[in-house]
Enzyme design. Structure first.
Site, short mmCIF file in Angstrom:
data_model
loop_
_atom_site.label_atom_id
_atom_site.label_comp_id
_atom_site.label_asym_id
_atom_site.label_seq_id
_atom_site.Cartn_x
_atom_site.Cartn_y
_atom_site.Cartn_z
N SER A 119 -3.70 4.20 -1.71
CA SER A 119 -3.09 3.06 -2.38
C SER A 119 -3.31 3.10 -3.89
O SER A 119 -2.77 2.27 -4.61
CB SER A 119 -3.66 1.75 -1.83
OG SER A 119 -5.07 1.72 -2.00
N HIS A 140 2.07 4.70 1.85
CA HIS A 140 1.05 3.65 1.81
C HIS A 140 1.49 2.47 2.67
O HIS A 140 2.38 1.71 2.32
CB HIS A 140 0.81 3.17 0.37
CG HIS A 140 -0.14 2.02 0.29
ND1 HIS A 140 0.10 0.91 -0.49
CD2 HIS A 140 -1.31 1.78 0.94
CE1 HIS A 140 -0.89 0.05 -0.32
NE2 HIS A 140 -1.76 0.56 0.54
N GLU A 152 5.00 1.78 1.12
CA GLU A 152 5.33 2.33 -0.20
C GLU A 152 5.42 3.85 -0.07
O GLU A 152 4.43 4.51 0.23
CB GLU A 152 4.27 1.95 -1.22
CG GLU A 152 4.23 0.46 -1.54
CD GLU A 152 3.15 0.12 -2.55
OE1 GLU A 152 3.46 -0.59 -3.51
OE2 GLU A 152 2.00 0.54 -2.36
N ASN A 190 -0.78 -2.58 -5.20
CA ASN A 190 -2.13 -2.64 -5.72
C ASN A 190 -2.19 -2.73 -7.24
O ASN A 190 -3.23 -3.11 -7.79
CB ASN A 190 -2.95 -1.45 -5.23
CG ASN A 190 -3.55 -1.72 -3.87
OD1 ASN A 190 -3.69 -2.86 -3.45
ND2 ASN A 190 -3.90 -0.68 -3.14
#
Length: 290
Positions: A119, A140, A152, A190
């Protein structure tokens, strides 16, 4: 390329969730961990999750049996030679990931796609530790993977178009919703989430409000299904520290620096849900007090 067998390397909270997603979608799913106890725990948690799905009418009893038949665990990494794609789900540590992928390079055929659930760390940097940077992609999953649909998807600088297309199609076959991101620190989620969660931790540090009140405020006012401190307890303080260290090293963003409270909680053994105590306390996996 047709993907039929999926390998998941690491069966912590994230890896176990990814394995549920793959097995539930009908893929033969092989889960690797160094510890048999971790595999046994992941299988028990998987069955418990699926039983709840049956009780809630979201899954037929025969589907539970089939999903568990798709799921198998191993402590022998050589078994990953059977896999068409291997998804890495270990701690956010570049050396650890490189060591793992070097082993996978030796046992997997040249057609096997490698994917990382990182991440924060660069996909290109992780792929640089393999002999197949062209067959490497970022995937991710969101926590908890078995409930959250978003993935992702991030290509590295050397990811081939064929690998990207195969990984994207595989993600959709899982029943997930992929979004394409560039290979940048924190990707989309993130980039926002690590500083945001750290801000919530610092509110606790400063005595602004109790964890339960902070979570209640965020959920009520912003419509989040889970408060930031509840999420941190699910992620684990040890993982949060690694995420902060990786993100801060890449961006020098002050809000990404690991709060001192996280380090003290790790020292006290208050890692979150997995130890029964973090920002909240838990009994039988259920929160029972702040």
């Amino acid at each position: 390329m047709t993907i039929q067998t999926v390998g998941v390397a690491g069966c912590g909270t994230m890896g176990a969730g990814i394995a549920i997603v793959a097995a539930r979608a009908g893929f033969r799913t092989l889960v690797f961990d160094l510890q048999q106890a971790a595999l046994d725990r992941a299988r028990e948690q998987t069955e418990a999750f699926l039983r709840k799905s049956v009780e809630r009418g979201k899954l037929a009893p025969e589907q539970l049996t089939q999903i568990m038949a798709n799921w198998s665990g191993t402590t022998d990494i050589a078994r990953f030679g059977e896999c068409d794609i291997v998804i890495e789900a270990v701690f956010e540590d570049l050396k650890l990931k490189h060591d793992l992928f070097r082993q996978l390079d030796q046992v997997c055929g040249p057609r096997t796609i490698f994917a990382s659930n990182t991440s924060t760390i660069s996909i290109t940097e992780i792929a640089g530790g393999t002999t197949r940077a062209d067959r490497f992609v970022g995937m991710h999953f969101c926590l908890p993977a078995q409930l959250m649909k978003l993935v992702e998807m991030s290509p590295g600088m050397n990811t081939s178009a064929a690998t990207w297309d195969a990984a994207w199609a595989f993600c959709k076959a899982l029943g997930q919703t992929p979004v394409k991101t560039q290979d940048t620190p924190g990707f989309i989620l993130n980039y926002f989430l690590i500083p945001f969660n750290n801000d919530a931790i610092r509110l606790v540090e400063q005595g602004v409000a109790a964890p339960a009140e902070i979570d209640k405020a965020i959920k009520t006012a912003m419509g989040y299904p889970m408060g930031p401190l509840e999420l941190l307890d699910l992620v684990g303080m040890d993982t949060q520290r690694l995420l902060c260290e990786a993100m801060h090293a890449l961006t020098n963003e002050p809000r990404a620096a690991c709060p001192a409270l996280v380090r003290r909680m790790i020292a006290a053994g208050h890692l979150g849900k997995k130890t029964g105590r973090g920002f909240h306390q838990y009994r039988d996996s259920k929160m029972y007090g702040a």
